[in-house]
Design an enzyme around this catalytic site. Structure first.
Site, PDB file in Angstrom:
ATOM      1  N   ARG A 117      -3.465  -5.499  14.615  1.00  0.00           N
ATOM      2  CA  ARG A 117      -2.273  -5.670  15.439  1.00  0.00           C
ATOM      3  C   ARG A 117      -2.159  -7.131  15.889  1.00  0.00           C
ATOM      4  O   ARG A 117      -3.104  -7.654  16.489  1.00  0.00           O
ATOM      5  CB  ARG A 117      -2.358  -4.785  16.695  1.00  0.00           C
ATOM      6  CG  ARG A 117      -2.241  -3.294  16.421  1.00  0.00           C
ATOM      7  CD  ARG A 117      -0.824  -2.941  15.993  1.00  0.00           C
ATOM      8  NE  ARG A 117      -0.642  -1.529  15.685  1.00  0.00           N
ATOM      9  CZ  ARG A 117      -0.784  -0.988  14.463  1.00  0.00           C
ATOM     10  NH1 ARG A 117      -1.153  -1.736  13.428  1.00  0.00           N
ATOM     11  NH2 ARG A 117      -0.559   0.285  14.264  1.00  0.00           N
ATOM     12  N   HIS A 143     -11.421  12.840  -3.068  1.00  0.00           N
ATOM     13  CA  HIS A 143     -12.688  13.454  -2.654  1.00  0.00           C
ATOM     14  C   HIS A 143     -12.792  14.817  -3.346  1.00  0.00           C
ATOM     15  O   HIS A 143     -12.140  15.768  -2.924  1.00  0.00           O
ATOM     16  CB  HIS A 143     -12.700  13.622  -1.123  1.00  0.00           C
ATOM     17  CG  HIS A 143     -14.023  14.052  -0.574  1.00  0.00           C
ATOM     18  ND1 HIS A 143     -14.294  14.056   0.770  1.00  0.00           N
ATOM     19  CD2 HIS A 143     -15.152  14.475  -1.169  1.00  0.00           C
ATOM     20  CE1 HIS A 143     -15.535  14.466   0.976  1.00  0.00           C
ATOM     21  NE2 HIS A 143     -16.073  14.731  -0.192  1.00  0.00           N
ATOM     22  N   ASP A 144     -13.590  14.896  -4.413  1.00  0.00           N
ATOM     23  CA  ASP A 144     -13.732  16.158  -5.160  1.00  0.00           C
ATOM     24  C   ASP A 144     -15.008  16.030  -5.993  1.00  0.00           C
ATOM     25  O   ASP A 144     -15.765  15.073  -5.830  1.00  0.00           O
ATOM     26  CB  ASP A 144     -12.479  16.389  -6.032  1.00  0.00           C
ATOM     27  CG  ASP A 144     -12.190  17.880  -6.251  1.00  0.00           C
ATOM     28  OD1 ASP A 144     -13.148  18.615  -6.585  1.00  0.00           O
ATOM     29  OD2 ASP A 144     -11.036  18.291  -6.104  1.00  0.00           O
ATOM     30  N   LYS A 171      -7.324   8.347  -1.226  1.00  0.00           N
ATOM     31  CA  LYS A 171      -8.559   8.867  -0.599  1.00  0.00           C
ATOM     32  C   LYS A 171      -9.078  10.098  -1.340  1.00  0.00           C
ATOM     33  O   LYS A 171      -9.223  11.191  -0.779  1.00  0.00           O
ATOM     34  CB  LYS A 171      -8.335   9.178   0.878  1.00  0.00           C
ATOM     35  CG  LYS A 171      -8.002   7.936   1.718  1.00  0.00           C
ATOM     36  CD  LYS A 171      -8.081   8.204   3.192  1.00  0.00           C
ATOM     37  CE  LYS A 171      -7.795   6.971   4.020  1.00  0.00           C
ATOM     38  NZ  LYS A 171      -6.380   6.557   4.000  1.00  0.00           N
ATOM     39  N   ARG A 219       3.155  -0.539  10.761  1.00  0.00           N
ATOM     40  CA  ARG A 219       4.278  -0.525  11.693  1.00  0.00           C
ATOM     41  C   ARG A 219       4.615  -1.851  12.371  1.00  0.00           C
ATOM     42  O   ARG A 219       5.803  -2.088  12.631  1.00  0.00           O
ATOM     43  CB  ARG A 219       4.063   0.599  12.716  1.00  0.00           C
ATOM     44  CG  ARG A 219       4.240   1.982  12.074  1.00  0.00           C
ATOM     45  CD  ARG A 219       3.594   3.072  12.883  1.00  0.00           C
ATOM     46  NE  ARG A 219       2.140   2.945  12.897  1.00  0.00           N
ATOM     47  CZ  ARG A 219       1.323   3.729  13.587  1.00  0.00           C
ATOM     48  NH1 ARG A 219       1.820   4.701  14.329  1.00  0.00           N
ATOM     49  NH2 ARG A 219       0.012   3.552  13.532  1.00  0.00           N
ATOM     50  N   ASP A 245      -3.544   4.383  -1.952  1.00  0.00           N
ATOM     51  CA  ASP A 245      -4.448   4.919  -0.915  1.00  0.00           C
ATOM     52  C   ASP A 245      -4.436   6.444  -0.968  1.00  0.00           C
ATOM     53  O   ASP A 245      -3.846   7.096  -0.125  1.00  0.00           O
ATOM     54  CB  ASP A 245      -3.981   4.392   0.453  1.00  0.00           C
ATOM     55  CG  ASP A 245      -4.978   4.680   1.554  1.00  0.00           C
ATOM     56  OD1 ASP A 245      -6.114   5.080   1.256  1.00  0.00           O
ATOM     57  OD2 ASP A 245      -4.607   4.490   2.732  1.00  0.00           O
ATOM     58  N   LYS A 259       0.830  -1.200   0.000  1.00  0.00           N
ATOM     59  CA  LYS A 259       0.000   0.000   0.000  1.00  0.00           C
ATOM     60  C   LYS A 259       0.869   1.256   0.000  1.00  0.00           C
ATOM     61  O   LYS A 259       1.720   1.436   0.856  1.00  0.00           O
ATOM     62  CB  LYS A 259      -0.914   0.034   1.236  1.00  0.00           C
ATOM     63  CG  LYS A 259      -1.856   1.230   1.265  1.00  0.00           C
ATOM     64  CD  LYS A 259      -2.847   1.136   2.401  1.00  0.00           C
ATOM     65  CE  LYS A 259      -2.393   1.783   3.668  1.00  0.00           C
ATOM     66  NZ  LYS A 259      -2.358   3.262   3.635  1.00  0.00           N
ATOM     67  N   THR A 301     -11.418   6.408  10.772  1.00  0.00           N
ATOM     68  CA  THR A 301     -11.392   5.880  12.145  1.00  0.00           C
ATOM     69  C   THR A 301     -10.831   6.911  13.126  1.00  0.00           C
ATOM     70  O   THR A 301     -10.969   6.756  14.330  1.00  0.00           O
ATOM     71  CB  THR A 301     -10.565   4.592  12.218  1.00  0.00           C
ATOM     72  OG1 THR A 301      -9.346   4.805  11.514  1.00  0.00           O
ATOM     73  CG2 THR A 301     -11.290   3.429  11.613  1.00  0.00           C
TER      74      THR A 301
HETATM   75  O1  C5P Z   1       1.112   1.331  10.938  1.00  0.00           O
HETATM   76  P1  C5P Z   1      -0.336   0.964  10.875  1.00  0.00           P
HETATM   77  O2  C5P Z   1      -0.578  -0.544  10.869  1.00  0.00           O
HETATM   78  O3  C5P Z   1      -1.171   1.663  11.931  1.00  0.00           O
HETATM   79  O4  C5P Z   1      -0.794   1.498   9.440  1.00  0.00           O
HETATM   80  C1  C5P Z   1      -2.145   1.530   9.048  1.00  0.00           C
HETATM   81  C2  C5P Z   1      -2.269   2.133   7.683  1.00  0.00           C
HETATM   82  O5  C5P Z   1      -3.651   2.195   7.342  1.00  0.00           O
HETATM   83  C3  C5P Z   1      -1.730   3.552   7.561  1.00  0.00           C
HETATM   84  O6  C5P Z   1      -1.194   3.695   6.239  1.00  0.00           O
HETATM   85  C4  C5P Z   1      -2.967   4.409   7.730  1.00  0.00           C
HETATM   86  O7  C5P Z   1      -2.875   5.634   7.054  1.00  0.00           O
HETATM   87  C5  C5P Z   1      -4.038   3.526   7.087  1.00  0.00           C
HETATM   88  N1  C5P Z   1      -5.409   3.768   7.547  1.00  0.00           N
HETATM   89  C6  C5P Z   1      -5.781   3.682   8.875  1.00  0.00           C
HETATM   90  N2  C5P Z   1      -7.074   3.906   9.240  1.00  0.00           N
HETATM   91  C7  C5P Z   1      -7.988   4.223   8.319  1.00  0.00           C
HETATM   92  C8  C5P Z   1      -7.631   4.290   6.976  1.00  0.00           C
HETATM   93  C9  C5P Z   1      -6.309   4.058   6.621  1.00  0.00           C
HETATM   94  O8  C5P Z   1      -4.947   3.376   9.732  1.00  0.00           O
HETATM   95  N3  C5P Z   1      -9.244   4.423   8.695  1.00  0.00           N
END
Ligand code: C5P
Length: 228
Positions: free
Chosen positions: A176, A64-65, A62, A206, A60, A32, A115
Protein backbone atom coordinates in the site's frame (compact mmCIF):
# COMPACT_ATOMS: atom_id res chain seq x y z
CA UNK A 1 11.50 0.53 -18.51
CA UNK A 2 8.62 -0.36 -16.28
CA UNK A 3 8.28 -0.65 -12.52
CA UNK A 4 8.44 -4.11 -10.84
CA UNK A 5 4.73 -4.13 -10.13
CA UNK A 6 2.13 -6.81 -10.93
CA UNK A 7 -1.26 -5.14 -11.09
CA UNK A 8 -3.95 -7.48 -9.72
CA UNK A 9 -6.72 -7.31 -12.32
CA UNK A 10 -9.45 -8.41 -9.90
CA UNK A 11 -12.19 -7.16 -12.21
CA UNK A 12 -15.85 -8.15 -12.35
CA UNK A 13 -15.71 -8.79 -16.10
CA UNK A 14 -13.31 -9.15 -19.02
CA UNK A 15 -13.97 -5.66 -20.43
CA UNK A 16 -13.04 -3.96 -17.17
CA UNK A 17 -9.91 -6.08 -16.82
CA UNK A 18 -8.85 -5.21 -20.38
CA UNK A 19 -9.47 -1.50 -19.76
CA UNK A 20 -7.37 -1.55 -16.59
CA UNK A 21 -4.62 -3.49 -18.36
CA UNK A 22 -4.48 -0.94 -21.21
CA UNK A 23 -4.19 1.88 -18.68
CA UNK A 24 -1.45 0.39 -16.51
CA UNK A 25 0.83 -1.56 -18.85
CA UNK A 26 2.81 1.49 -20.00
CA UNK A 27 4.01 1.81 -16.38
CA UNK A 28 4.24 -1.70 -14.87
CA UNK A 29 5.97 -4.89 -15.95
CA UNK A 30 3.33 -7.50 -15.08
CA UNK A 31 -0.45 -7.99 -15.00
CA UNK A 32 -1.95 -10.57 -12.65
CA UNK A 33 -5.00 -12.67 -13.51
CA UNK A 34 -6.48 -14.46 -10.50
CA UNK A 35 -8.76 -17.40 -9.96
CA UNK A 36 -12.04 -15.48 -9.99
CA UNK A 37 -11.51 -13.77 -13.33
CA UNK A 38 -9.93 -16.83 -14.93
CA UNK A 39 -12.81 -19.08 -13.83
CA UNK A 40 -15.38 -16.60 -15.09
CA UNK A 41 -13.89 -15.84 -18.48
CA UNK A 42 -11.64 -18.77 -19.28
CA UNK A 43 -8.25 -18.59 -20.97
CA UNK A 44 -9.39 -15.97 -23.50
CA UNK A 45 -8.88 -13.35 -20.79
CA UNK A 46 -5.14 -13.64 -21.26
CA UNK A 47 -5.07 -12.23 -24.78
CA UNK A 48 -7.44 -9.43 -23.89
CA UNK A 49 -5.37 -8.23 -20.91
CA UNK A 50 -1.94 -8.74 -22.41
CA UNK A 51 -2.86 -7.42 -25.84
CA UNK A 52 0.20 -6.13 -27.60
CA UNK A 53 1.51 -4.39 -24.49
CA UNK A 54 4.55 -6.58 -23.94
CA UNK A 55 3.63 -6.89 -20.25
CA UNK A 56 4.26 -10.25 -18.63
CA UNK A 57 1.43 -12.43 -17.32
CA UNK A 58 1.16 -13.61 -13.73
CA UNK A 59 -1.40 -16.42 -13.63
CA UNK A 60 -2.43 -16.69 -9.99
CA UNK A 61 -4.27 -20.02 -9.95
CA UNK A 62 -2.72 -21.35 -6.70
CA UNK A 63 -2.77 -24.96 -7.88
CA UNK A 64 -2.90 -27.68 -5.20
CA UNK A 65 -3.60 -31.33 -6.13
CA UNK A 66 -1.76 -34.59 -6.65
CA UNK A 67 1.47 -34.13 -8.63
CA UNK A 68 0.12 -35.75 -11.81
CA UNK A 69 -2.91 -33.46 -11.89
CA UNK A 70 -0.93 -30.31 -11.14
CA UNK A 71 1.56 -31.23 -13.85
CA UNK A 72 -1.32 -31.69 -16.28
CA UNK A 73 -2.86 -28.34 -15.30
CA UNK A 74 0.46 -26.59 -15.84
CA UNK A 75 0.76 -28.16 -19.29
CA UNK A 76 -2.79 -27.00 -20.02
CA UNK A 77 -2.01 -23.35 -19.30
CA UNK A 78 1.52 -23.38 -20.73
CA UNK A 79 0.19 -22.29 -24.14
CA UNK A 80 -0.89 -19.02 -22.51
CA UNK A 81 2.79 -18.35 -21.83
CA UNK A 82 2.53 -16.99 -18.31
CA UNK A 83 5.76 -15.69 -16.86
CA UNK A 84 4.63 -16.67 -13.33
CA UNK A 85 2.19 -19.37 -12.22
CA UNK A 86 1.32 -20.01 -8.56
CA UNK A 87 1.05 -23.32 -6.72
CA UNK A 88 0.66 -24.07 -3.00
CA UNK A 89 3.94 -25.15 -1.42
CA UNK A 90 1.92 -27.19 1.09
CA UNK A 91 1.10 -29.61 -1.77
CA UNK A 92 4.58 -30.99 -1.09
CA UNK A 93 7.90 -31.20 -2.87
CA UNK A 94 6.74 -33.77 -5.46
CA UNK A 95 3.80 -31.56 -6.43
CA UNK A 96 5.97 -28.46 -6.78
CA UNK A 97 8.50 -30.48 -8.80
CA UNK A 98 5.72 -31.76 -11.10
CA UNK A 99 4.69 -28.14 -11.78
CA UNK A 100 8.28 -27.09 -12.45
CA UNK A 101 8.89 -30.03 -14.79
CA UNK A 102 5.68 -29.37 -16.73
CA UNK A 103 6.19 -25.61 -16.99
CA UNK A 104 9.08 -25.06 -19.34
CA UNK A 105 9.67 -21.33 -19.61
CA UNK A 106 7.31 -20.63 -16.70
CA UNK A 107 8.56 -19.48 -13.30
CA UNK A 108 6.64 -21.50 -10.74
CA UNK A 109 5.80 -19.26 -7.78
CA UNK A 110 5.02 -21.11 -4.56
CA UNK A 111 2.62 -19.70 -2.00
CA UNK A 112 3.87 -20.61 1.48
CA UNK A 113 1.15 -19.70 4.01
CA UNK A 114 -1.85 -17.64 2.93
CA UNK A 115 -1.73 -14.25 4.62
CA UNK A 116 -5.41 -14.68 5.48
CA UNK A 117 -4.53 -17.51 7.90
CA UNK A 118 -4.26 -16.47 11.54
CA UNK A 119 -2.32 -18.38 14.21
CA UNK A 120 -5.60 -20.03 15.30
CA UNK A 121 -6.50 -21.09 11.76
CA UNK A 122 -3.02 -22.52 11.20
CA UNK A 123 -3.32 -24.40 14.46
CA UNK A 124 -6.71 -25.79 13.42
CA UNK A 125 -5.24 -27.27 10.24
CA UNK A 126 -2.36 -28.82 12.15
CA UNK A 127 0.34 -26.21 11.58
CA UNK A 128 1.39 -25.46 15.13
CA UNK A 129 3.91 -22.84 16.08
CA UNK A 130 4.63 -19.33 14.84
CA UNK A 131 3.49 -18.80 11.21
CA UNK A 132 6.96 -17.61 10.23
CA UNK A 133 8.34 -21.09 11.01
CA UNK A 134 5.89 -22.66 8.55
CA UNK A 135 6.66 -19.92 6.02
CA UNK A 136 10.40 -20.59 6.23
CA UNK A 137 9.97 -24.36 6.07
CA UNK A 138 7.64 -24.23 3.07
CA UNK A 139 9.84 -21.67 1.32
CA UNK A 140 12.87 -23.96 1.63
CA UNK A 141 10.82 -26.97 0.50
CA UNK A 142 9.50 -25.17 -2.59
CA UNK A 143 12.87 -23.80 -3.65
CA UNK A 144 14.42 -27.23 -3.09
CA UNK A 145 11.80 -28.62 -5.47
CA UNK A 146 12.70 -26.10 -8.15
CA UNK A 147 10.32 -23.18 -7.57
CA UNK A 148 11.88 -20.03 -8.98
CA UNK A 149 9.67 -17.65 -7.05
CA UNK A 150 7.82 -17.38 -3.74
CA UNK A 151 4.79 -15.35 -2.72
CA UNK A 152 5.03 -13.92 0.79
CA UNK A 153 3.78 -10.98 2.82
CA UNK A 154 5.95 -7.86 3.15
CA UNK A 155 6.44 -8.75 6.83
CA UNK A 156 7.93 -12.12 5.88
CA UNK A 157 10.06 -11.08 2.95
CA UNK A 158 13.29 -10.40 4.86
CA UNK A 159 13.11 -13.75 6.71
CA UNK A 160 12.30 -15.59 3.48
CA UNK A 161 15.19 -13.90 1.69
CA UNK A 162 17.58 -14.99 4.44
CA UNK A 163 16.15 -18.53 4.21
CA UNK A 164 16.44 -18.98 0.42
CA UNK A 165 19.19 -16.54 -0.54
CA UNK A 166 19.46 -14.58 -3.77
CA UNK A 167 18.27 -15.86 -7.12
CA UNK A 168 14.69 -16.62 -6.05
CA UNK A 169 12.07 -14.04 -7.09
CA UNK A 170 10.15 -12.83 -4.04
CA UNK A 171 6.65 -11.57 -4.80
CA UNK A 172 4.72 -9.59 -2.19
CA UNK A 173 1.04 -8.65 -2.08
CA UNK A 174 -0.25 -6.46 0.76
CA UNK A 175 1.50 -3.41 -0.66
CA UNK A 176 0.00 0.00 0.00
CA UNK A 177 1.42 3.41 -0.93
CA UNK A 178 1.85 5.66 2.12
CA UNK A 179 -1.46 7.18 3.15
CA UNK A 180 -3.69 4.80 1.21
CA UNK A 181 -6.40 2.56 2.68
CA UNK A 182 -5.24 -0.92 3.78
CA UNK A 183 -8.73 -2.33 2.96
CA UNK A 184 -8.83 -6.00 4.04
CA UNK A 185 -5.04 -6.47 3.98
CA UNK A 186 -3.93 -6.99 7.58
CA UNK A 187 -0.17 -6.68 7.19
CA UNK A 188 0.87 -4.02 4.72
CA UNK A 189 4.03 -2.20 3.71
CA UNK A 190 4.80 0.65 1.33
CA UNK A 191 6.27 -0.25 -2.08
CA UNK A 192 9.61 1.30 -1.12
CA UNK A 193 9.77 -0.67 2.16
CA UNK A 194 8.86 -3.98 0.51
CA UNK A 195 11.62 -3.52 -2.09
CA UNK A 196 14.13 -2.46 0.59
CA UNK A 197 13.31 -5.65 2.54
CA UNK A 198 14.13 -7.83 -0.47
CA UNK A 199 10.99 -8.08 -2.60
CA UNK A 200 11.50 -8.27 -6.37
CA UNK A 201 7.91 -7.87 -7.58
CA UNK A 202 5.08 -6.03 -5.82
CA UNK A 203 1.47 -7.13 -6.28
CA UNK A 204 -0.80 -4.09 -6.11
CA UNK A 205 -4.51 -4.17 -6.87
CA UNK A 206 -7.08 -1.76 -5.49
CA UNK A 207 -4.77 1.21 -4.85
CA UNK A 208 -4.41 1.24 -8.66
CA UNK A 209 -7.58 -0.35 -10.05
CA UNK A 210 -9.85 1.41 -7.55
CA UNK A 211 -8.46 4.84 -8.43
CA UNK A 212 -10.50 7.23 -10.58
CA UNK A 213 -7.67 7.06 -13.13
CA UNK A 214 -5.84 3.69 -12.85
CA UNK A 215 -3.23 4.72 -15.40
CA UNK A 216 -2.32 7.83 -13.43
CA UNK A 217 -2.25 5.88 -10.16
CA UNK A 218 0.09 3.28 -11.66
CA UNK A 219 2.32 6.01 -13.09
CA UNK A 220 2.51 7.78 -9.72
CA UNK A 221 3.47 4.63 -7.78
CA UNK A 222 5.88 3.50 -10.50
CA UNK A 223 7.65 6.87 -10.59
CA UNK A 224 8.73 6.44 -6.96
CA UNK A 225 10.39 3.08 -7.65
CA UNK A 226 13.51 1.92 -9.44
CA UNK A 227 12.58 0.78 -12.98
CA UNK A 228 13.69 -2.67 -14.15
O1 C5P B 1 -6.21 -5.10 -4.02
P1 C5P B 1 -4.99 -5.68 -3.37
O2 C5P B 1 -3.74 -4.83 -3.57
O3 C5P B 1 -5.21 -6.04 -1.92
O4 C5P B 1 -4.75 -7.03 -4.19
C1 C5P B 1 -3.81 -7.99 -3.78
C2 C5P B 1 -3.84 -9.17 -4.71
O5 C5P B 1 -2.92 -10.14 -4.23
C3 C5P B 1 -5.19 -9.87 -4.80
O6 C5P B 1 -5.33 -10.37 -6.13
C4 C5P B 1 -5.06 -11.02 -3.81
O7 C5P B 1 -5.85 -12.12 -4.16
C5 C5P B 1 -3.57 -11.36 -3.95
N1 C5P B 1 -2.97 -12.02 -2.79
C6 C5P B 1 -2.98 -11.47 -1.53
N2 C5P B 1 -2.40 -12.13 -0.49
C7 C5P B 1 -1.82 -13.32 -0.68
C8 C5P B 1 -1.78 -13.88 -1.96
C9 C5P B 1 -2.38 -13.19 -3.01
O8 C5P B 1 -3.50 -10.37 -1.33
N3 C5P B 1 -1.24 -13.94 0.34
Amino acid sequence: MRAPIAVALDAPDAETAARWARAVTPHVSVVKVGLELFCRTGPSIVDSVRGGSGAELFLDLKLHDIPNTVGGAVRSVARLKPRYLTVHASGGADMVRAAVDAGEGITIAAVTVLTSMSDQVLDSVGLQGPPIDAVRRLAALAVGAGAGALVCSPQEVAAVRSEVGDGVVLITPGVRPAGSDAQDQARVATPEQALADGADLLVIGRPITGAADPGAAAARIAAALPQR
